[in-house]
Write an enzyme that holds these catalytic residues in place. Structure first.
Site, PDB file in Angstrom:
ATOM      1  N   GLY A 124      -3.314  -8.159   5.636  1.00 47.59           N
ATOM      2  CA  GLY A 124      -2.451  -7.070   5.188  1.00 47.59           C
ATOM      3  C   GLY A 124      -3.257  -5.834   4.827  1.00 47.59           C
ATOM      4  CB  SER A 159     -10.680  -5.251  -2.285  1.00 47.48           C
ATOM      5  OG  SER A 159      -9.554  -6.061  -2.436  1.00 47.48           O
ATOM      6  CE  LYS A 203       0.309  -9.739  -3.069  1.00 46.22           C
ATOM      7  NZ  LYS A 203      -0.405  -8.489  -2.817  1.00 46.22           N
ATOM      8  CG  ASP A 225      -4.766 -11.059  -4.489  1.00 51.96           C
ATOM      9  OD1 ASP A 225      -3.555 -10.897  -4.245  1.00 51.96           O
ATOM     10  OD2 ASP A 225      -5.656 -10.344  -3.999  1.00 51.96           O
ATOM     11  NE  ARG A 234      -0.788 -15.978  -1.603  1.00 54.17           N
ATOM     12  CZ  ARG A 234      -1.756 -15.081  -1.489  1.00 54.17           C
ATOM     13  NH1 ARG A 234      -1.924 -14.169  -2.426  1.00 54.17           N
ATOM     14  NH2 ARG A 234      -2.578 -15.115  -0.464  1.00 54.17           N
ATOM     15  CB  SER A 256       1.000  -1.751  -3.318  1.00 54.98           C
ATOM     16  OG  SER A 256       0.239  -1.942  -2.139  1.00 54.98           O
ATOM     17  CD  GLN A 281      -2.663  -4.877   1.021  1.00 46.48           C
ATOM     18  OE1 GLN A 281      -1.536  -4.873   1.505  1.00 46.48           O
ATOM     19  NE2 GLN A 281      -3.422  -5.959   0.996  1.00 46.48           N
TER      20      GLN A 281
HETATM   21  C1  S3P Z   1      -5.590  -5.584  -1.862  1.00 47.68           C
HETATM   22  C2  S3P Z   1      -4.480  -5.263  -2.605  1.00 47.68           C
HETATM   23  C3  S3P Z   1      -3.511  -6.249  -3.097  1.00 47.68           C
HETATM   24  C4  S3P Z   1      -4.062  -7.656  -3.004  1.00 47.68           C
HETATM   25  C5  S3P Z   1      -4.728  -7.906  -1.666  1.00 47.68           C
HETATM   26  C6  S3P Z   1      -5.901  -6.961  -1.496  1.00 47.68           C
HETATM   27  C7  S3P Z   1      -6.491  -4.514  -1.420  1.00 47.68           C
HETATM   28  O1  S3P Z   1      -2.326  -6.176  -2.320  1.00 47.68           O
HETATM   29  O2  S3P Z   1      -3.042  -8.582  -3.218  1.00 47.68           O
HETATM   30  O3  S3P Z   1      -5.197  -9.226  -1.583  1.00 47.68           O
HETATM   31  O4  S3P Z   1      -7.630  -4.793  -1.017  1.00 47.68           O
HETATM   32  O5  S3P Z   1      -6.073  -3.338  -1.495  1.00 47.68           O
HETATM   33  P1  S3P Z   1      -1.137  -5.144  -2.642  1.00 47.68           P
HETATM   34  O6  S3P Z   1      -1.642  -3.778  -2.418  1.00 47.68           O
HETATM   35  O7  S3P Z   1      -0.050  -5.511  -1.680  1.00 47.68           O
HETATM   36  O8  S3P Z   1      -0.744  -5.417  -4.059  1.00 47.68           O
END
Ligand code: S3P
Length: 428
Positions: free
Chosen positions: A93, A23, A340, A313, A344, A166, A168
């Site tokens: 993602g 991240s 995911k 995660d 999962r 989230s 992200q």
């Molecule tokens: C992440 C946010 C998480 C996590 C992903 C990394 C990030 O996802 O599961 O592996 O770096 O912002 P979500 O935002 O979908 O929860």
């Protein structure tokens, strides 16, 4: 790639220097690409997912030069150019969602695509709020699935009261709102790496008493040198392996322990794991520590609510830990696991059943009756790196071992995982 067999073996011992946090690696590249000058990023994760982000930025004229220990990120003098080709986010993602936010507020046209797994994942959660700000985005299934086509526009400020927590989505909206300003609130706080980094780069970002994150308009980001912490999500595999393999004693130096995502430490503590968090310190905007894990008999625990969000995660490998624990473990409030890199929940349940573990699937998690997982089991990790590593850990402890197909998916986040597994089994 040939199936990988992981057989039970002796204890895991020694010191393991893990790769950089995924991240923080994505954010170090993206935010510095939007800043006014060059920045050094030390300890960047070199993996498929981060490579996808770097490729997208390079296509916009950003220079990302690998100097060995560090990477030098230099944005083009006139700001990001329109990407010269379709941007392939691979399996990532984080790349797709963060870059969608970034491109929505810049001039030019960008098309983002990804592998078969990523093209199945929901993008409406980021596209809908961006459209409320005036973004012009199109894509499959009413712009809920990639490929996404984004025509950069001048966005207007909006308030987003999100229904899903989230990081992200939150990060995409903050990136989109750098010029216009934006306010975001989520049901529960997700990982806050973007907020920490934006503040360190000079953005005005505050949280009010009602939980709104308020980014002021006109942010001018200063370049930020970053030393990337080692990845707690990668550490989780060894924390579980060390806990369930008798005689293990492993040290993991310099691992990120940001509380917004360090739930795996709390979950394992509740399960009776012997993990010491040593020499806590700040590394730039992020807390880090050295983690020492020794074998312990685990017991069942409840992993739900905000704890489940803080270790989302890590739930696949925590489910493996639960299979070796005494008593029942309940994983709940984790429906997000179904969207995911794979579903999962159902894939972990299938894998545990192969190991003859008694497990009940729930819409938002699973109930696992701990015992003595046997096998031999076969797990196909296609498209899901964390599934491959979680079941490799199971294979190192279950009597019949595990054979993994498509285990090369570890490339997404931890390309040296199997090398590290071989090394620490030799006690190096
Ligand atoms: C992440 C946010 C998480 C996590 C992903 C990394 C990030 O996802 O599961 O592996 O770096 O912002 P979500 O935002 O979908 O929860």
């Amino acid at each position: 790639m040939k199936p990988v067999r992981v057989e039970p073996a002796g204890p895991i011992r020694g010191t393991l220097h893990l790769p950089g946090d995924k991240s923080v690696s994505h954010r170090s590249l993206i935010l510095n690409a939007l800043a006014g000058g060059p920045a050094r990023v030390e300890g960047l994760l070199r993996s498929g997912d981060v490579h996808a982000t770097a490729g997208a930025l390079r296509a916009c004229g950003v220079s990302i030069r690998d100097e060995g220990a560090a990477v030098l990120v230099t944005p083009p003098p006139g700001g990001l150019a329109e990407p010269s080709d379709v941007v392939d986010c691979g399996n990532s993602g984080t790349s797709m969602r963060l870059l969608t936010g970034m491109f929505a507020a810049r001039s030019g046209h960008a098309v983002l695509t990804g592998d078969a797994s990523l093209r199945q994942r929901p993008m409406g959660r980021v596209v809908r709020p961006l459209k409320q700000m005036g973004a012009q985005i199109d894509g499959r299934a009413g712009a809920d699935r990639a490929p996404l086509s984004i025509r950069g526009a001048e966005l207007t400020r909006a308030q987003h009261d999100l229904t899903v927590s989230s990081a992200q989505v939150k990060s995409a909206l903050l990136l989109a709102g750098l010029r216009s300003g934006v306010s975001v609130r989520e049901p529960r706080q997700s990982r806050d790496h973007t907020e920490r980094m934006l503040r360190s780069m000079g953005a005005s970002l505050r949280e009010d008493s009602e939980g709104w994150l308020v980014l002021s308009p006109g942010a001018q980001l200063e370049p930020l040198d970053v030393v990337v912490p080692r990845d707690l999500s990668s550490a989780a595999f060894w924390l579980v392996a060390g806990s369930i393999i008798p005689g293990s004693d492993l040290l993991l130096p310099g691992v990120g322990i940001n509380p917004s995502r360090a739930g795996v430490l709390d979950a394992l503590a509740a399960m009776g794991a012997d993990i010491q968090v040593l020499d806590r310190r700040e590394q730039g905007a992020e807390p880090v520590a050295d983690l020492r894990v020794r074998h312990a008999q685990l017991v069942g625990a409840q992993i739900r609510g905000e704890l489940a969000l803080r270790c989302l995660d890590e739930l696949p490998v925590l489910a493996v830990a639960a299979a070796f624990a005494v008593g029942e473990t309940v994983i709940a409030d984790a429906a997000e696991l179904r969207v995911k890199e794979s579903d999962r929940i159902s894939r972990v349940v299938e894998g545990l059943r192969e190991l003859e573990v008694s497990v009940e699937e729930q819409p938002d998690g699973m109930n696992i009756e701990g015992g003595r997982p046997r096998g031999p089991a076969h797990v196909d990790a296609e498209g899901d790196h964390r599934l491959a590593m979680a079941f490799a850990v199971a294979g190192a402890a279950a009597s019949g071992g595990v054979s993994l197909t498509n285990a090369d998916s570890v490339e997404s986040s931890y390309p040296t995982f199997f090398e590290d597994l071989r090394r620490i089994r030799g006690g190096e």
